[in-house]
Design an enzyme around this catalytic site. Structure first.
Site, PDB file in Angstrom:
ATOM      1  N   GLU A   1      52.113  -8.350 -10.022  1.00  0.00           N
ATOM      2  CA  GLU A   1      52.942  -7.930 -11.628  1.00  0.00           C
ATOM      3  C   GLU A   1      52.648  -7.782 -12.651  1.00  0.00           C
ATOM      4  OE1 GLU A   1      54.189  -4.854 -10.487  1.00  0.00           O
ATOM      5  OE2 GLU A   1      54.456  -5.236  -8.226  1.00  0.00           O
TER       6      GLU A   1
ATOM      7  N   CYS B   1      57.036  -5.287 -19.737  1.00  0.00           N
ATOM      8  CA  CYS B   1      56.568  -5.306 -19.494  1.00  0.00           C
ATOM      9  C   CYS B   1      56.314  -4.116 -19.733  1.00  0.00           C
ATOM     10  CB  CYS B   1      55.276  -5.716 -18.002  1.00  0.00           C
ATOM     11  SG  CYS B   1      57.055  -4.760 -17.118  1.00  0.00           S
TER      12      CYS B   1
HETATM   13  P1  NAD Z   1      52.914 -16.357 -18.158  1.00  0.00           P
HETATM   14  O1  NAD Z   1      52.093 -16.075 -17.293  1.00  0.00           O
HETATM   15  O2  NAD Z   1      52.774 -17.048 -18.874  1.00  0.00           O
HETATM   16  O3  NAD Z   1      54.149 -16.190 -17.313  1.00  0.00           O
HETATM   17  C1  NAD Z   1      54.591 -16.231 -15.666  1.00  0.00           C
HETATM   18  C2  NAD Z   1      54.608 -17.446 -14.895  1.00  0.00           C
HETATM   19  O4  NAD Z   1      54.030 -18.248 -14.361  1.00  0.00           O
HETATM   20  C3  NAD Z   1      55.996 -18.584 -15.307  1.00  0.00           C
HETATM   21  O5  NAD Z   1      56.510 -18.834 -13.741  1.00  0.00           O
HETATM   22  C4  NAD Z   1      54.602 -19.798 -15.751  1.00  0.00           C
HETATM   23  O6  NAD Z   1      55.615 -20.917 -15.267  1.00  0.00           O
HETATM   24  C5  NAD Z   1      53.568 -19.542 -14.974  1.00  0.00           C
HETATM   25  N1  NAD Z   1      52.705 -20.052 -15.165  1.00  0.00           N
HETATM   26  C6  NAD Z   1      51.734 -20.289 -16.656  1.00  0.00           C
HETATM   27  N2  NAD Z   1      50.895 -20.516 -17.082  1.00  0.00           N
HETATM   28  C7  NAD Z   1      50.588 -20.994 -15.139  1.00  0.00           C
HETATM   29  C8  NAD Z   1      49.117 -21.846 -14.489  1.00  0.00           C
HETATM   30  N3  NAD Z   1      48.566 -21.840 -15.466  1.00  0.00           N
HETATM   31  N4  NAD Z   1      49.377 -21.631 -13.439  1.00  0.00           N
HETATM   32  C9  NAD Z   1      50.031 -21.411 -13.002  1.00  0.00           C
HETATM   33  N5  NAD Z   1      51.660 -20.920 -13.676  1.00  0.00           N
HETATM   34  C10 NAD Z   1      51.670 -20.623 -14.867  1.00  0.00           C
HETATM   35  O7  NAD Z   1      53.612 -15.026 -18.727  1.00  0.00           O
HETATM   36  P2  NAD Z   1      55.227 -14.898 -19.681  1.00  0.00           P
HETATM   37  O8  NAD Z   1      54.602 -14.948 -20.215  1.00  0.00           O
HETATM   38  O9  NAD Z   1      55.977 -14.683 -18.145  1.00  0.00           O
HETATM   39  O10 NAD Z   1      55.463 -13.431 -18.722  1.00  0.00           O
HETATM   40  C11 NAD Z   1      54.544 -11.723 -19.914  1.00  0.00           C
HETATM   41  C12 NAD Z   1      54.125 -11.626 -19.090  1.00  0.00           C
HETATM   42  O11 NAD Z   1      54.206 -11.001 -18.156  1.00  0.00           O
HETATM   43  C13 NAD Z   1      53.362 -10.071 -20.046  1.00  0.00           C
HETATM   44  O12 NAD Z   1      51.794 -10.191 -20.052  1.00  0.00           O
HETATM   45  C14 NAD Z   1      54.037  -8.762 -19.560  1.00  0.00           C
HETATM   46  O13 NAD Z   1      53.459  -7.813 -19.262  1.00  0.00           O
HETATM   47  C15 NAD Z   1      53.684  -9.819 -17.914  1.00  0.00           C
HETATM   48  N6  NAD Z   1      54.869  -9.032 -17.618  1.00  0.00           N
HETATM   49  C16 NAD Z   1      54.629  -8.039 -16.204  1.00  0.00           C
HETATM   50  C17 NAD Z   1      55.636  -7.346 -15.368  1.00  0.00           C
HETATM   51  C18 NAD Z   1      55.477  -6.448 -14.459  1.00  0.00           C
HETATM   52  O14 NAD Z   1      55.751  -6.064 -13.348  1.00  0.00           O
HETATM   53  N7  NAD Z   1      53.739  -5.746 -14.098  1.00  0.00           N
HETATM   54  C19 NAD Z   1      56.785  -7.833 -15.990  1.00  0.00           C
HETATM   55  C20 NAD Z   1      57.482  -8.670 -16.761  1.00  0.00           C
HETATM   56  C21 NAD Z   1      56.486  -8.937 -17.254  1.00  0.00           C
END
Ligand code: NAD
Length: 501
Positions: free
Chosen positions: A242, A276
């Site tokens: 997602e 998002c």
């Molecule tokens: P992110 O990708 O930085 O982090 C999300 C999760 O991934 C966190 O739990 C984090 O600890 C983990 N993570 C981060 N880097 C990692 C790595 N290198 N390896 C493994 N895990 C890792 O995202 P964010 O900043 O927390 O959220 C914002 C993003 O999420 C935006 O792009 C937003 O659009 C998206 N989002 C999508 C939805 C949806 O339903 N499609 C909903 C909410 C947010």
């Protein structure tokens, strides 16, 4: 709460001969044994024991999750307010009400969803039983982002429990208060043999992902989505991703401008733009832009007063890094509404930008903040071309009092979801699938779609042991006559095809 006994930086994966997992060399004091291996093994043993399969067990766990939401409501509101100044109304709506809706929808329908689905049979299998069994995958991993730190943990978890899985959830480490609440309070409501919360930053999550899961459900940015998918590929683990992106919002010349301004502003400024599915930018004609600016200016004042920084109804940016990124994006185009920032409070005013070029920095990445750029286009065709020239978004929005225009945008674009004449509201329907396409994601959930996501649809045929005389038709020695009879008993005929010729 589960924490790793030790973690180390990953150097490089080395392929196993059988490709079934890979050995990872780690730096320094990191144990060669993966710090989460024991937890995953323990949950897999529980899953294999069959404990999570009975409906009564699933219902009891879901009801306990409901009690967590009820009993910890105040803590949830406080944690999300501390993490990003989430207004109480917005937190109750997005973090609690939407989760309760998913929970109730699931509890109301679980017995029906779990039932075997009997399917159409051919003549050869007429006396047999052919059905789809909704099997749990096994041990699933849910990784959540920070912007809706309760909702995006619990909504997938509800479906994963409902489908009979053991689950590890990994909330975002960025929203510390919500992470702590989930890690400390949630496990006491759920069966610890089956469900665990892991608190982990990037390094630890990297190690967590080295383990073999049976399903990974990831919500977050597209760049990390790629990393998760690559980790999953090592074990051929299926994934739901997602992700995010830039959601276009087309506003046609024929619409009630004030209503459009209200609906767009609510979607853009809810949770201080950190959503998002927020409308990321508006596409409209120059004439409409003039009218919209007047209407948006009034709406911002109506919603948040003359100084939104003092409004209890407007949130804050979650972190310093995110705040500075938004500050830099304000250099694109020209500010006509808002534009004020306050680093100490991580406050970015509800802002509208004009004269934005498609090549400007703000148009190269998801904004994820309370900034709304307007790009002018000549007509709906140009808007559609603009949308189609970019990555496929999570949602496309189109506003017009002429439903033909809304349908035109729907038919000629591609996106995860679509909402005509409003923003965000499609997400409130548990009956609609929610998910992305292309770079905005893979897979879908909400309501029954979450249950289906976490269920393997196992195609089953349970045959009758009798009537071997008919089965003998498919055994050697083969003959043309036998083939004719096998064809007649198993062929799928094209409907409406003339059989006389
Ligand atoms: P992110 O990708 O930085 O982090 C999300 C999760 O991934 C966190 O739990 C984090 O600890 C983990 N993570 C981060 N880097 C990692 C790595 N290198 N390896 C493994 N895990 C890792 O995202 P964010 O900043 O927390 O959220 C914002 C993003 O999420 C935006 O792009 C937003 O659009 C998206 N989002 C999508 C939805 C949806 O339903 N499609 C909903 C909410 C947010």
């Amino acid at each position: 709460m589960q924490q790793p006994p030790g973690s180390g930086a990953r150097k490089a994966p080395e392929e196993d001969d059988d490709g079934g997992g890979g050995k990872w060399s780690v730096d320094g004091d990191a144990a060669s044994e993966n710090p989460y291996a024991e937890l995953v093994t323990r949950l897999r043993a529980t899953w294999l024991s069959g404990k999570t399969r009975p409906m009564e067990f699933r219902v009891a766990q879901l009801e306990a999750l409901g009690r967590f939401l009820d009993e910890k409501k105040q803590e949830i509101l406080e944690a999300t307010a501390l993490d990003m100044g989430k207004p109480r109304f917005e937190a109750e709506f997005s973090e609690i009400l939407l989760c309760k809706n998913e929970l109730h929808e699931t509890l109301n329908n679980l017995s029906h969803w779990m039932k075997d689905e009997h399917v159409v049979k051919n003549t050869a299998t007429r006396l047999d039983s052919a059905f789809i069994r909704k099997d749990p995958y096994g041990v699933v991993l849910i990784i959540a982002p920070w912007n809706y730190p309760i909702n995006l943990v619990l909504v997938p978890l509800i479906g994963a429990i409902a489908a009979g899985n053991c689950v590890i959830v990994k909330p975002s480490e960025m929203t510390k208060n919500s992470e702590r609440l989930v890690a400390e309070a949630l496990p006491s409501y759920l069966d610890k043999d089956c469900f665990a919360v892991v608190t982990a930053g990037v390094q630890e999550t990297t190690r967590l992902l080295e383990n073999k899961f049976d399903y990974i459900f990831y919500t977050g940015s597209p760049s990390v989505g790629r990393i998760v998918m690559m980790a999953a590929a090592k074990h051929l683990t299926p994934v739901t991703l997602e992700l995010g992106g830039k959601n276009p919002c087309y506003v046609s010349d024929t619409c009630d401008v004030q209503i459009v301004a209200q609906r767009v502003a609510w979607g853009r400024f809810f949770n201080a733009g950190q959503t998002c599915i927020a409308p990321d930018y508006v596409l409209c004609s120059t004439e409409m832009q003039e009218k919209l600016l007047v209407a948006l200016s009034k709406v911002v004042n109506d919603f948040y007063g003359s100084n939104p920084q003092e409004s209890p109804n407007f949130g804050r940016i979650m972190g310093d890094k995110q705040f500075r990124r938004l500050q830099e994006l304000l250099c694109s185009g020209q500010v006509v509404i808002g534009g004020e920032t306050d680093e100490a409070q991580r406050y970015v005013a509800p802002t509208v930008l004009v004269d934005v070029e498609p090549s400007d920095p703000i148009m190269q990445e998801e904004i994820f903040g309370p900034i709304l750029p307007i790009i002018t286009v000549a007509n709906v065709d140009e808007a559609i071309d603009f949308i189609n020239s970019r990555e496929r978004p999570l949602v496309v929005y189109a506003f017009s009092s002429n439903s033909k225009v809304v349908n035109q945008v729907l038919e000629r674009t591609s996106s995860g979801g679509f909402c005509g004449n409003d923003t965000l509201m499609h997400v409130t329907l548990t009956s609609l699938p929610f998910g992305g396409i292309g770079s905005s994601g893979l897979g879908m959930y909400h309501g029954k779609f979450t249950f289906d996501t976490f269920s393997h649809h196992r195609g089953c045929l349970h045959r009758n042991m009798g009537l071997e005389v008919f089965n003998a038709l498919r055994y050697p020695p083969y003959s043309q006559q036998k083939l004719g009879m096998v064809r007649a008993a198993s062929e799928v005929k094209r409907k409406g095809a003339c059989t006389l010729l």
